[in-house]
Design a protein around this motif. Sequence first.
Motif, mmCIF file in Angstrom:
data_model
loop_
_atom_site.group_PDB
_atom_site.id
_atom_site.type_symbol
_atom_site.label_atom_id
_atom_site.label_comp_id
_atom_site.label_asym_id
_atom_site.label_seq_id
_atom_site.Cartn_x
_atom_site.Cartn_y
_atom_site.Cartn_z
ATOM 1 N N GLY A 14 0.813 -1.215 0.000
ATOM 2 C CA GLY A 14 0.000 0.000 0.000
ATOM 3 C C GLY A 14 0.838 1.251 0.000
ATOM 4 O O GLY A 14 0.570 2.206 0.727
ATOM 5 N N SER A 46 7.207 5.744 0.024
ATOM 6 C CA SER A 46 6.345 6.827 -0.478
ATOM 7 C C SER A 46 6.198 7.958 0.536
ATOM 8 O O SER A 46 5.730 9.037 0.199
ATOM 9 N N TYR A 203 8.158 -2.614 -3.683
ATOM 10 C CA TYR A 203 9.363 -1.785 -3.815
ATOM 11 C C TYR A 203 10.592 -2.529 -3.296
ATOM 12 O O TYR A 203 10.995 -3.507 -3.907
HETATM 13 C C1 LIG Z 1 15.840 8.306 0.097
HETATM 14 C C2 LIG Z 1 14.838 8.339 -1.024
HETATM 15 C C3 LIG Z 1 14.578 9.550 -1.679
HETATM 16 C C4 LIG Z 1 13.652 9.583 -2.715
HETATM 17 N N1 LIG Z 1 13.331 10.793 -3.267
HETATM 18 C C5 LIG Z 1 12.293 10.872 -4.142
HETATM 19 C C6 LIG Z 1 11.815 12.134 -4.576
HETATM 20 O O1 LIG Z 1 12.282 13.176 -4.149
HETATM 21 N N2 LIG Z 1 10.799 12.148 -5.485
HETATM 22 C C7 LIG Z 1 10.218 10.995 -5.959
HETATM 23 O O2 LIG Z 1 9.274 11.079 -6.773
HETATM 24 N N3 LIG Z 1 10.657 9.780 -5.554
HETATM 25 C C8 LIG Z 1 11.653 9.696 -4.641
HETATM 26 N N4 LIG Z 1 12.072 8.472 -4.181
HETATM 27 C C9 LIG Z 1 11.512 7.242 -4.786
HETATM 28 C C10 LIG Z 1 10.085 6.969 -4.276
HETATM 29 O O3 LIG Z 1 10.065 7.062 -2.882
HETATM 30 C C11 LIG Z 1 9.657 5.557 -4.732
HETATM 31 O O4 LIG Z 1 9.768 5.490 -6.145
HETATM 32 C C12 LIG Z 1 8.195 5.272 -4.387
HETATM 33 O O5 LIG Z 1 7.865 5.672 -3.086
HETATM 34 C C13 LIG Z 1 7.904 3.791 -4.532
HETATM 35 O O6 LIG Z 1 6.550 3.587 -4.166
HETATM 36 P P1 LIG Z 1 6.032 2.138 -3.866
HETATM 37 O O7 LIG Z 1 4.581 2.223 -3.641
HETATM 38 O O8 LIG Z 1 6.512 1.211 -4.931
HETATM 39 O O9 LIG Z 1 6.849 1.713 -2.548
HETATM 40 P P2 LIG Z 1 6.527 1.888 -0.970
HETATM 41 O O10 LIG Z 1 5.970 3.221 -0.689
HETATM 42 O O11 LIG Z 1 7.765 1.473 -0.239
HETATM 43 O O12 LIG Z 1 5.388 0.836 -0.733
HETATM 44 C C14 LIG Z 1 5.621 -0.559 -0.652
HETATM 45 C C15 LIG Z 1 4.676 -1.081 0.404
HETATM 46 O O13 LIG Z 1 4.698 -2.503 0.401
HETATM 47 C C16 LIG Z 1 4.483 -2.934 1.733
HETATM 48 N N5 LIG Z 1 4.905 -4.332 1.817
HETATM 49 C C17 LIG Z 1 6.156 -4.834 1.643
HETATM 50 N N6 LIG Z 1 6.131 -6.176 1.722
HETATM 51 C C18 LIG Z 1 4.850 -6.539 1.960
HETATM 52 C C19 LIG Z 1 4.190 -7.787 2.128
HETATM 53 N N7 LIG Z 1 4.869 -8.938 2.066
HETATM 54 N N8 LIG Z 1 2.851 -7.793 2.354
HETATM 55 C C20 LIG Z 1 2.137 -6.625 2.413
HETATM 56 N N9 LIG Z 1 2.729 -5.415 2.252
HETATM 57 C C21 LIG Z 1 4.063 -5.374 2.020
HETATM 58 C C22 LIG Z 1 5.322 -1.970 2.552
HETATM 59 O O14 LIG Z 1 4.914 -1.941 3.909
HETATM 60 C C23 LIG Z 1 5.058 -0.654 1.817
HETATM 61 O O15 LIG Z 1 3.981 0.062 2.386
HETATM 62 C C24 LIG Z 1 12.994 8.388 -3.138
HETATM 63 C C25 LIG Z 1 13.238 7.197 -2.464
HETATM 64 C C26 LIG Z 1 14.120 7.158 -1.395
HETATM 65 C C27 LIG Z 1 14.281 5.889 -0.623
#
Ligand SMILES: Cc1cc2nc3c(=O)[nH]c(=O)nc-3n(C[C@H](O)[C@H](O)[C@H](O)COP(=O)(O)OP(=O)(O)OC[C@H]3O[C@@H](n4cnc5c(N)ncnc54)[C@H](O)[C@@H]3O)c2cc1C
Length: 373
Positions: A14, A46, A203
């Motif tokens: 999420g 995120s 992620y």
């Molecule tokens: C230091 C840093 C700086 C960044 N700066 C920027 C920026 O300035 N601008 C920008 O646009 N992007 C930036 N990014 C990149 C951006 O944060 C990511 O591209 C984006 O948040 C990825 O979103 P997501 O939903 O894939 O991952 P996430 O937000 O990590 O969501 C993944 C979710 O999966 C859940 N999960 C994991 N395993 C399981 C499981 N087995 N069962 C159920 N749930 C699970 C986790 O709890 C988490 O909530 C940055 C990233 C980092 C780390």
Amino acid sequence: MLTRTHYDHLVVGGGFYGAVLASELAARGRRVVLCERAGDLLQRASLNNQARVHNGYHYPRSLLTALRSRVNFQRFSDEFSPAIVSNFRKLYAVPRRFSKVSARQFVRFVEQIGAPIEPASRYDTALFDSDLIEAVFSVVEHAFDAVILKQLVRERMDRRGVELALNTEVLRFQKHPEGLEVHYRDSSGEGLVTATEVLNCTYSGINDLLKRSGLPVLRIKHELTEMALIQPPEELRGLGVTVMCGPFFSCMPYPALQQHTLSHVRYTPHLAWEDSDDGETEMGERWMAAPKVSKYPHMIRASSLYLPCMARSRYQSSIWEVKSVLPQSEGDDSRPILFRRDHGLPGLICVMGGKLDNIYDALMEYHPGSTAP
Ligand SMILES: Cc1cc2nc3c(=O)[nH]c(=O)nc-3n(C[C@H](O)[C@H](O)[C@H](O)COP(=O)(O)OP(=O)(O)OC[C@H]3O[C@@H](n4cnc5c(N)ncnc54)[C@H](O)[C@@H]3O)c2cc1C
């Protein structure tokens, strides 16, 4: 426990990606459930990021990423406008030494991608050490408030009828005649459902889930990162600053906490690793849970060489997160997306974006020809 025994789509994770993709599928009339192991949406990458809405400037070494950022910038800013913060001046500064681009090359690149740029005001330029900084530019870049973003995606999911299962960890999946069998654990114990399609949007956890399901890992590199949260000195309150392109730093407003983040190319990554089929699992989660020693004094010292007033910033705390990138980003700092259909199992999709606005690239991969989320 989940309310049905079978779903058209089960989304794992999420974060921003899982939440937006789940809403998109529900808008198409599908039965969708999103499983998130934390107690709320958008609690990991995120939330724990620099909050920059990229507008291309950051990627002089990857024209494709810069151009995609330009396209996605306006769309993201319009679509999530209540979460967008633009009430600050944004400066990009180019050092005289150790930068991979000169000021002239930077301007030429920005003109090529059609982004606004002009010399910074005399007041803003005077904030920098002119012996070390060749030129300072005023540009257009926004920040986002991740807490408001969470509310927006939550409202959208509710409106479109996505079933939300918080505190629900997906353990593994396997083949099933109706698609995939998904094993999960929540407060009432372990359960299992089937889904025609599963989207792995976890992620930094994508490979953990693949390994637990006995599937081959994808090539993903991870870094344990630290961004310092600071109260900047008065002069920097209404400013975002990026010094590039090389071993330098950014100091950006972080709207969710009304503070600034300070990240430094040399000190923000604490350690790095790449997943492998026979390597350790859950490395990211273990590092996140481990005690850590902040490098904020180094970040402040190194940044105040170029921007002397940084020495007066007050450290508050640190944001730690596992940053995951594709190996092809290593050389040019680009931010391609990972979108892998039928990975190891028919109906299993793995999605990972290098920035939030890459969600539009993921949606295009999912539904080629589609424009709206
Ligand atoms: C230091 C840093 C700086 C960044 N700066 C920027 C920026 O300035 N601008 C920008 O646009 N992007 C930036 N990014 C990149 C951006 O944060 C990511 O591209 C984006 O948040 C990825 O979103 P997501 O939903 O894939 O991952 P996430 O937000 O990590 O969501 C993944 C979710 O999966 C859940 N999960 C994991 N395993 C399981 C499981 N087995 N069962 C159920 N749930 C699970 C986790 O709890 C988490 O909530 C940055 C990233 C980092 C780390």
